[in-house]
Write an enzyme that holds these catalytic residues in place. Structure first.
Site, PDB file in Angstrom:
ATOM      1  N   LYS A  52     -12.651  -1.113 -14.384  1.00 32.83           N
ATOM      2  CA  LYS A  52     -13.195  -2.311 -13.731  1.00 32.83           C
ATOM      3  C   LYS A  52     -13.613  -3.357 -14.769  1.00 32.83           C
ATOM      4  CE  LYS A  52     -12.144  -1.155  -9.823  1.00 32.83           C
ATOM      5  NZ  LYS A  52     -11.329  -1.985  -8.940  1.00 32.83           N
TER       6      LYS A  52
ATOM      7  N   ILE B 207     -19.585  -1.730  -0.460  1.00 33.88           N
ATOM      8  CA  ILE B 207     -18.979  -2.314   0.729  1.00 33.88           C
ATOM      9  C   ILE B 207     -18.530  -1.153   1.620  1.00 33.88           C
ATOM     10  CG2 ILE B 207     -17.129  -3.839   1.601  1.00 33.88           C
ATOM     11  CD1 ILE B 207     -19.025  -5.346  -0.312  1.00 33.88           C
TER      12      ILE B 207
ATOM     13  N   ASP C 284       0.873  -1.181   0.000  1.00 33.32           N
ATOM     14  CA  ASP C 284       0.000   0.000   0.000  1.00 33.32           C
ATOM     15  C   ASP C 284       0.900   1.219   0.000  1.00 33.32           C
ATOM     16  OD1 ASP C 284      -2.180   1.925   0.548  1.00 33.32           O
ATOM     17  OD2 ASP C 284      -3.302   0.203   1.289  1.00 33.32           O
TER      18      ASP C 284
ATOM     19  N   TYR D  72     -13.495   4.955 -13.943  1.00 31.13           N
ATOM     20  CA  TYR D  72     -13.538   3.846 -12.970  1.00 31.13           C
ATOM     21  C   TYR D  72     -14.186   2.604 -13.600  1.00 31.13           C
ATOM     22  CZ  TYR D  72     -14.645   1.248  -8.688  1.00 31.13           C
ATOM     23  OH  TYR D  72     -14.754   0.267  -7.725  1.00 31.13           O
TER      24      TYR D  72
ATOM     25  N   ASN E  34      -5.905  -5.886  -5.450  1.00 27.10           N
ATOM     26  CA  ASN E  34      -7.128  -5.281  -4.914  1.00 27.10           C
ATOM     27  C   ASN E  34      -7.094  -3.762  -4.820  1.00 27.10           C
ATOM     28  OD1 ASN E  34      -9.539  -5.212  -2.894  1.00 27.10           O
ATOM     29  ND2 ASN E  34      -7.814  -4.351  -1.732  1.00 27.10           N
TER      30      ASN E  34
ATOM     31  N   THR F 176     -16.203   0.776   3.308  1.00 21.75           N
ATOM     32  CA  THR F 176     -14.742   0.937   3.388  1.00 21.75           C
ATOM     33  C   THR F 176     -14.430   2.436   3.361  1.00 21.75           C
ATOM     34  OG1 THR F 176     -14.361   1.005   1.002  1.00 21.75           O
ATOM     35  CG2 THR F 176     -14.433  -1.186   2.007  1.00 21.75           C
TER      36      THR F 176
END
Ligand code: NAD
Length: 267
Positions: A169, A198, A44, A165, A98, A200
């Site tokens: 994807k 989700i 990261d 985006y 991810n 996050t």
């Protein structure tokens, strides 16, 4: 306790690289795989969140986690971190590609080329680079790669302004299927997961422009948004799916695209 003991045998002796491990889905997955016995390399942009994950995992099993300061869009840094992971843990068996950003959300005609490129660069180039530099190591004993795509760009196209985006994807899904075929003979499985909403920190990487309101078409759902749970999913629910796809339990599954969205994208 008994469950922990069973789990800790699951990935004993295996090494996982998790990108975007400092937050959200990556964080939950790194912790899950470590609980199940894996050594985990946390890729990261190094900040307190990533070192916190490292500390949390090492508190449970000393030496099981190492945080690496990696921008996944930077080829040199990805290559270096992969080599350091191999040196430290002895190989790579599981790769969770991810890390991702929402990026600038804007009408296409207002979207700057550099903003388009930034989203594509992190989400799509980053996925490519993560595989490119881990494949030589995965080839040694076979392995499992899991890529995080999204319902956006695959089943839903109503997140207005997210053209970069959604394109990234959709590209990840095609890339995963190409990779699954190319790598099957090396016993490397490649699957792609498509989460719905989700809970996050992904909103922190979302930059909405003022012009957005000019292109939004209201999308009204009957009631609520997620049919199964009437709310967003939790990162731990995604981590459970990744754990399954990383494990021998899914040994005949490759090239598959799996939705994890509580049926949200079917509305
Ligand atoms: P998050 O923001 O909580 O976590 C993403 C992590 O990726 C962060 O720690 C961030 O620092 C890291 N990251 C961003 N750019 C990076 C770079 N260039 N190099 C290295 N690390 C980088 O978000 P999340 O929801 O956990 O996102 C994980 C993945 O899930 C993303 O690919 C996202 O597109 C996808 N996804 C999320 C949702 C959702 O609703 N949260 C839905 C579908 C798909």
């Amino acid at each position: 306790m008994a469950q922990d003991q069973i789990n800790s045998q699951y990935f004993t002796g295996k090494t996982a690289i998790v990108t975007g491990a400092g937050s959200g889905i990556g964080r939950a997955t790194a912790k899950k795989l470590a609980q199940q016995g894996a050594n985990v390399a946390l890729f990261d942009l190094l900040d307190e969140r990533t070192t916190e994950v490292e500390t949390e995992i090492n508190r449970i099993r000393q030496g099981a986690a190492r945080a690496f300061d990696v921008d996944i869009a930077d080829a040199e840094r990805v290559e270096k971190a992969v080599l350091e992971t191999v040196e430290l843990f002895g190989g790579v068996d599981i790769v969770f590609a991810n890390a991702g950003i929402n990026g600038v959300v804007s009408p296409i005609e207002e979207l700057k080329l550099e903003d388009w490129q930034q989203t594509l660069s992190v989400n799509l180039n980053g996925t490519f680079l993560t595989l490119k530099y881990t494949i030589p190591h995965l080839k040694k004993n076979g392995g499992s790669v899991i890529i995080t795509s999204s319902v956006n760009g695959n089943r839903t196209f109503s997140s207005f302004g997210m053209s970069a985006y959604s394109t990234s994807k959709a590209g990840q899904v095609a890339f995963a299927k190409m990779a699954a075929l190319e790598l099957a003979k090396f016993k490397i499985r490649v699957n792609v997961i498509c989460p719905g909403a989700i809970s996050t920190n992904i909103d922190q990487s979302t930059k909405k422009t003022d012009e957005l309101k000019e292109i939004v078409i209201p999308v009204e759902f009957p009631e609520g948004r997620q049919p199964l749970e009437d709310g967003p999913g939790e990162p731990e629910q995604v981590a459970n799916l990744v754990s399954f796809l990383a494990s021998k339990e899914s040994s005949h599954i490759t090239g598959s695209q799996i939705y994890i969205d509580g049926a949200e994208s079917l509305l």
